[in-house]
Design a protein around this motif. Structure first.
Motif, short mmCIF file in Angstrom:
data_model
loop_
_atom_site.label_atom_id
_atom_site.label_comp_id
_atom_site.label_asym_id
_atom_site.label_seq_id
_atom_site.Cartn_x
_atom_site.Cartn_y
_atom_site.Cartn_z
N SER A 187 0.83 -1.21 0.00
CA SER A 187 0.00 0.00 0.00
C SER A 187 0.87 1.26 0.00
CB SER A 187 -0.93 0.01 1.21
OG SER A 187 -1.69 1.19 1.27
N SER A 188 1.97 1.22 0.72
CA SER A 188 2.84 2.40 0.84
C SER A 188 3.83 2.54 -0.32
CB SER A 188 3.63 2.35 2.15
OG SER A 188 2.80 2.55 3.27
N PHE A 189 4.38 1.40 -0.76
CA PHE A 189 5.52 1.47 -1.69
C PHE A 189 5.30 0.76 -3.02
CE2 PHE A 189 7.22 1.38 2.72
CZ PHE A 189 7.53 2.73 2.80
N GLY A 190 4.12 0.17 -3.20
CA GLY A 190 3.81 -0.49 -4.46
C GLY A 190 4.24 -1.94 -4.48
N ASN A 191 3.81 -2.66 -5.52
CA ASN A 191 4.19 -4.07 -5.65
C ASN A 191 5.58 -4.18 -6.26
OD1 ASN A 191 3.95 -3.74 -8.46
ND2 ASN A 191 1.81 -4.38 -8.45
N GLN A 192 5.96 -5.41 -6.63
CA GLN A 192 7.33 -5.64 -7.09
C GLN A 192 7.65 -5.02 -8.44
OE1 GLN A 192 6.90 -9.89 -5.92
NE2 GLN A 192 9.05 -9.71 -5.31
N ASN A 193 6.67 -4.43 -9.10
CA ASN A 193 6.93 -3.68 -10.32
C ASN A 193 7.34 -2.24 -10.04
OD1 ASN A 193 6.39 -5.76 -12.21
ND2 ASN A 193 4.18 -5.42 -11.98
N PHE A 194 7.26 -1.85 -8.77
CA PHE A 194 7.63 -0.49 -8.38
C PHE A 194 9.05 -0.47 -7.84
CE2 PHE A 194 3.17 -0.15 -8.71
CZ PHE A 194 2.76 1.17 -8.63
N CYS A 195 9.79 0.55 -8.16
CA CYS A 195 11.13 0.71 -7.61
C CYS A 195 11.11 1.70 -6.46
CB CYS A 195 12.11 1.18 -8.69
SG CYS A 195 13.78 1.55 -8.07
N ASP A 196 10.89 2.97 -6.78
CA ASP A 196 10.98 4.02 -5.76
C ASP A 196 9.96 5.13 -6.02
OD1 ASP A 196 12.10 5.00 -8.08
OD2 ASP A 196 14.08 5.42 -7.21
N TRP A 197 8.80 4.74 -6.49
CA TRP A 197 7.77 5.75 -6.74
C TRP A 197 6.42 5.33 -6.14
CZ3 TRP A 197 10.23 3.02 -10.70
CH2 TRP A 197 9.46 2.05 -11.36
N GLY A 198 6.46 4.60 -5.04
CA GLY A 198 5.23 4.25 -4.35
C GLY A 198 4.57 5.46 -3.73
N ALA A 199 3.33 5.29 -3.29
CA ALA A 199 2.54 6.40 -2.77
C ALA A 199 3.22 7.11 -1.60
CB ALA A 199 1.16 5.90 -2.34
N ASP A 200 3.96 6.37 -0.76
CA ASP A 200 4.57 6.96 0.44
C ASP A 200 6.09 7.05 0.37
OD1 ASP A 200 2.01 7.11 1.47
OD2 ASP A 200 2.17 5.22 2.56
N SER A 201 6.65 6.95 -0.81
CA SER A 201 8.11 6.96 -0.92
C SER A 201 8.73 8.24 -0.36
CB SER A 201 8.55 6.78 -2.38
OG SER A 201 8.23 5.49 -2.84
N HIS A 202 8.07 9.37 -0.58
CA HIS A 202 8.61 10.63 -0.07
C HIS A 202 8.06 11.00 1.31
CE1 HIS A 202 10.57 14.49 -0.08
NE2 HIS A 202 9.42 15.11 0.09
N ALA A 203 7.00 10.35 1.72
CA ALA A 203 6.40 10.66 3.02
C ALA A 203 6.09 9.37 3.78
CB ALA A 203 5.13 11.51 2.83
N PRO A 204 7.12 8.64 4.20
CA PRO A 204 6.91 7.33 4.83
C PRO A 204 6.72 7.41 6.34
CG PRO A 204 9.23 7.67 4.50
CD PRO A 204 8.54 8.92 3.98
N TYR A 205 5.90 8.37 6.79
CA TYR A 205 5.80 8.60 8.23
C TYR A 205 5.09 7.47 8.98
CZ TYR A 205 1.46 10.69 6.39
OH TYR A 205 0.30 10.93 5.70
N ASP A 206 4.50 6.54 8.27
CA ASP A 206 3.89 5.38 8.93
C ASP A 206 4.92 4.28 9.24
OD1 ASP A 206 1.24 6.07 9.34
OD2 ASP A 206 0.63 5.48 7.31
N TRP A 207 6.18 4.51 8.83
CA TRP A 207 7.19 3.46 8.97
C TRP A 207 8.37 3.96 9.80
CZ3 TRP A 207 6.19 -1.37 7.05
CH2 TRP A 207 5.08 -1.48 6.18
N HIS A 208 8.74 3.18 10.81
CA HIS A 208 9.90 3.49 11.66
C HIS A 208 11.09 2.66 11.20
CE1 HIS A 208 7.32 5.65 14.46
NE2 HIS A 208 6.53 4.60 14.53
N VAL A 209 12.25 3.28 11.14
CA VAL A 209 13.48 2.59 10.75
C VAL A 209 14.18 2.05 12.00
CG1 VAL A 209 15.73 2.80 9.64
CG2 VAL A 209 13.75 4.05 8.72
N PHE A 210 14.29 0.74 12.09
CA PHE A 210 14.95 0.08 13.22
C PHE A 210 16.29 -0.50 12.78
CE2 PHE A 210 10.82 0.36 15.08
CZ PHE A 210 10.95 0.13 16.45
N ASP A 211 17.29 -0.38 13.64
CA ASP A 211 18.58 -1.01 13.43
C ASP A 211 19.01 -1.69 14.72
OD1 ASP A 211 19.71 0.04 10.68
OD2 ASP A 211 18.92 1.83 11.68
N LYS A 212 19.95 -2.62 14.61
CA LYS A 212 20.58 -3.20 15.79
C LYS A 212 22.04 -2.77 15.84
CE LYS A 212 17.57 -7.24 16.34
NZ LYS A 212 17.45 -8.71 16.22
N VAL A 213 22.44 -2.28 17.00
CA VAL A 213 23.80 -1.80 17.20
C VAL A 213 24.47 -2.58 18.32
CG1 VAL A 213 23.30 0.53 16.35
CG2 VAL A 213 22.99 0.01 18.79
#
Length: 337
Positions: A242-268
């Motif tokens: 819904s946010s980034f499109g299916n596998q035919n999409f690279c970087d032009w999904g609906a939320d690519s520039h405004a992904p505020y529904d997604w948090h970036v997690f890393d392990k350090v």
């Protein structure tokens, strides 16, 4: 990520509320060689407080590891705001998390607007952080001379950059980087981290969500689906599509520039050679698709090594659901109209 705010993900109701907190860390103009296209991510970690001050004549910027609310040194977190351990720029006080030396811990941040690029985490002992203020600034920081401000900023940056955290490598059946949907810790996509060497040879991680048309137009990075390794459950895949499109999409999904529904997690990985005590953790994001950069901090307590294999909040209490695994996929060839 929010300047010295509670160490949990925080869903904000509007862009205005988001920016009122995140503005503590903004450097609105950051570029090299008087060229706005040479953004911070072109040289990770090299844009420093001296460049920020002198970049635009008559409009000095203050680059601090914890942010300054777009103001002078006197406005920096840890100077006049949230200077006590556990104090936040929201005016609240929290109990910081406890991390043991040698352990692997989770970090997280969120962006309302995506400018791509990458990020890194560093640590400074709280007593050293406070000593920079006590020794380099006058009792009233607002009357500090330029020489005192420069000395203070160099002091705090030296402290943080002396303890750059290493990334945990992916282990079997575990993730090293993921993007989590909203505050649902059971709904996420695991990502294969992409890295870049920055200042002093330190390894930075790419923001796992490319900005709109970043890769399509020949820029650095990978298409979204080239980075995904699995989804925690079917809902995660549905929300991702819904946010980034299916596998035919690279970087032009609906939320690519405004992904505020997604948090970036890393392990350090927490170093084993630290002194025990109170620390300040700094997050730095060097943007790629905009001439900006951001910093923020959070307080943590570091204790002696107890169980190095312990990982904070790894979703053990999530409902049992088989993950949706993905085979490696080639970069999509479809381009937007």
């Amino acid at each position: 990520d929010h300047s010295k705010t509670p160490w949990t993900t925080l869903t904000l109701k509007s862009s205005t509320e988001h920016f009122s907190i995140a503005s503590f860390g903004i450097i609105d103009k950051a570029f090299f060689d008087q060229d706005h296209s040479k953004t911070p991510w072109t040289r990770p970690g090299h844009f420093d407080h001296a460049l920020a001050k002198d970049l635009i004549g008559g409009h000095p910027e203050t680059l601090h590891p914890c942010g300054c609310n777009a103001g002078d040194v006197a406005n920096c977190a840890g100077v006049a705001h949230a200077s006590g351990f556990g104090e936040t720029t929201l005016g609240t006080t929290i109990t910081p998390p406890v991390w043991s030396m040698g352990s692997v811990q989770e970090t997280a941040w969120n962006a309302w607007a995506n400018h791509a690029g990458g990020h890194i985490y560093t640590l400074c002992k709280k007593s050293t952080f406070d000593a920079c203020r006590a020794t380099e600034l006058p009792t009233k920081p607002s009357i500090a001379t330029e020489e005192q401000k420069n000395a203070y900023l160099q002091c705090v940056w030296d402290c943080f950059e002396s303890n750059t955290l290493e990334w945990a490598t992916p282990q079997e059946d575990e993730w090293s980087q993921k993007i989590q949907f909203q505050d649902d810790h059971c709904t996420y996509a695991t990502m294969e981290p992409l890295t870049k060497i920055g200042k002093d040879g330190h390894i930075w991680r790419f923001t796992p969500i490319p900005d709109s048309l970043q890769v399509t137009n020949g820029g650095e990075g990978k298409c979204m689906w080239d980075s995904v390794t699995s989804f925690s459950n079917p809902k995660a895949k549905d929300e991702f599509v819904s946010s980034f499109g299916n596998q035919n999409f690279c970087d032009w999904g609906a939320d690519s520039h405004a992904p505020y529904d997604w948090h970036v997690f890393d392990k350090v990985i927490i170093p084993t050679d630290l002194e025990e005590g109170e620390y300040v953790l700094s997050w730095r994001w060097d943007a790629y698709m905009a001439d900006q950069m951001w910093t923020n901090c959070a307080d943590v307590t570091i204790t002696a090594a107890s169980n190095p294999s312990t990982i904070l909040n790894d979703g053990d209490e999530c409902p049992s659901s088989p993950p949706v695994l993905l085979p490696p996929t080639p970069s999509p060839q479809v381009t937007p109209a």
